[in-house]
Design a protein around this motif. Structure first.
Motif, PDB file in Angstrom:
ATOM      1  N   ARG A 221       9.693  -7.476   4.691  1.00 51.37           N
ATOM      2  CA  ARG A 221       9.228  -6.086   4.576  1.00 51.37           C
ATOM      3  C   ARG A 221       9.981  -5.266   5.613  1.00 51.37           C
ATOM      4  NH1 ARG A 221       4.839  -5.303   0.671  1.00 51.37           N
ATOM      5  NH2 ARG A 221       4.035  -7.396   0.312  1.00 51.37           N
ATOM      6  N   ASN A 236       1.808 -10.591   1.288  1.00 53.38           N
ATOM      7  CA  ASN A 236       1.408  -9.257   0.834  1.00 53.38           C
ATOM      8  C   ASN A 236       0.118  -8.813   1.525  1.00 53.38           C
ATOM      9  OD1 ASN A 236       3.602  -9.155  -0.859  1.00 53.38           O
ATOM     10  ND2 ASN A 236       2.467  -9.692  -2.709  1.00 53.38           N
ATOM     11  N   ARG A 240      -0.478  -5.576   4.083  1.00 54.45           N
ATOM     12  CA  ARG A 240      -1.492  -4.535   3.910  1.00 54.45           C
ATOM     13  C   ARG A 240      -2.381  -4.431   5.141  1.00 54.45           C
ATOM     14  NH1 ARG A 240      -1.346  -6.578  -1.486  1.00 54.45           N
ATOM     15  NH2 ARG A 240      -3.053  -8.044  -1.055  1.00 54.45           N
ATOM     16  N   TRP A 248      -0.181   3.375   8.216  1.00 54.21           N
ATOM     17  CA  TRP A 248       0.717   3.584   7.086  1.00 54.21           C
ATOM     18  C   TRP A 248       0.116   2.956   5.855  1.00 54.21           C
ATOM     19  CZ3 TRP A 248       5.177   1.057  10.261  1.00 54.21           C
ATOM     20  CH2 TRP A 248       5.531   1.914  11.307  1.00 54.21           C
ATOM     21  N   PRO A 250       0.118   0.669   2.340  1.00 54.28           N
ATOM     22  CA  PRO A 250       0.694  -0.654   2.057  1.00 54.28           C
ATOM     23  C   PRO A 250       2.124  -0.604   1.543  1.00 54.28           C
ATOM     24  CG  PRO A 250      -1.531  -0.466   1.182  1.00 54.28           C
ATOM     25  CD  PRO A 250      -1.132   0.903   1.648  1.00 54.28           C
ATOM     26  N   ASP A 251       2.500   0.466   0.854  1.00 53.48           N
ATOM     27  CA  ASP A 251       3.850   0.544   0.299  1.00 53.48           C
ATOM     28  C   ASP A 251       4.907   0.792   1.361  1.00 53.48           C
ATOM     29  OD1 ASP A 251       2.819   0.136  -2.199  1.00 53.48           O
ATOM     30  OD2 ASP A 251       2.696   2.262  -2.682  1.00 53.48           O
ATOM     31  N   ASP A 252       4.475   1.135   2.590  1.00 57.74           N
ATOM     32  CA  ASP A 252       5.448   1.426   3.640  1.00 57.74           C
ATOM     33  C   ASP A 252       5.935   0.171   4.347  1.00 57.74           C
ATOM     34  OD1 ASP A 252       5.309   4.174   3.251  1.00 57.74           O
ATOM     35  OD2 ASP A 252       3.501   4.320   4.453  1.00 57.74           O
TER      36      ASP A 252
END
Length: 253
Positions: A221, A236, A240, A248, A250-252
């Motif tokens: 990531r 994942n 998160r 931030w 989770p998509d960051d």
């Protein structure tokens, strides 16, 4: 008469004076390289250490793992070492603000982004997270990229092998050349070729992810901000959980 003749013929002339030969002055000795004076540790209160320890515990519970140089140290000692380091919490304009007056999100960012790792070049500050200065790759050479990919492979810890080889490839990109990276690993990682550029292309990590061992659920990531990139190798759910502590989404990560 004889004396007059001798003077006439020059036999009584005094010896010529020595002629001085000019020689340049020797160059001055080189100036010693400037080295910054070591800064004394910041004097943090026990309450400030409490705040850092609480945030550190939260990040570790979320999936962050400390580097091997912290092995054998209790969590309190680690928190104190981080809080009292001269570079901790530098760069956000709140250098003089007591750590107890800062939010948990802000302290999480300082710990995980690790300004002290940037300042000290500590490559194993964390076992599954690393800082890379991603805005200084213009003019980077083979050794720079060899070190970068070697560190990434070590960060993941899921490949075995004997090293990384980098060679220059002419005729690619705005700098007129690029690089080809080959990996001697198991499982195998196909070679990567990319043009030289000012900023490293972090999307290449997706190609490393595609070569993880079967069943490996952790992946790279990247969170890039200004002059540095934070790379984590986490699940994942861990991404998160860490993102929630950073503030931030989770998509960051």
């Amino acid at each position: 008469m004889i004396a007059w003749l001798r003077r006439l013929l020059g036999q009584d002339r005094p010896p010529p004076l020595p002629v001085a030969v000019w020689e340049p002055d020797p160059p001055p000795p080189p100036m010693p390289a400037w080295e910054p004076k070591p800064q004394p540790p910041r004097q943090r209160s026990e309450a400030e250490i409490d705040a850092v320890e609480a945030v550190l515990n939260g990040l570790i519970a979320a999936g962050l793992r400390l580097g091997p140089h912290y092995e054998g140290m209790d969590r309190r000692a680690v928190a104190r070492a981080m809080a009292e380091h001269p570079e901790f919490a530098v760069g956000d304009g709140n250098e003089t603000l007591p750590l107890t007056e800062r939010s948990a999100d802000a302290l999480s960012i300082d710990i995980l982004w690790s300004y002290r790792a940037l300042a000290d070049a500590i490559e194993d500050e964390f076992a599954n997270a690393a800082i890379f200065e991603d805005h200084c790759y213009d003019g980077a050479d083979e050794d720079t990229y060899r070190a970068l990919f070697t560190r990434l492979i070590a960060l993941a810890g899921v490949w075995t092998g004997r090293g990384v080889t980098v060679s220059r490839v002419p005729g690619l990109g705005p700098y007129g050349h690029g690089f080809r990276v080959t990996f001697d690993t198991e499982p195998a990682i196909p070679p990567l070729t990319f043009p030289a550029d000012k900023n490293f292309d972090w999307s290449l990590l997706e190609r490393l992810d595609a070569c993880r061992p079967a069943g490996e659920t952790r992946r790279f990531r990247v969170a890039a901000d200004g002059g540095a990139g934070l790379v984590l190798f986490v699940e994942n759910a861990e991404a998160r959980a860490i993102a929630l502590r950073l503030g931030w989404g989770p998509d960051d990560l």
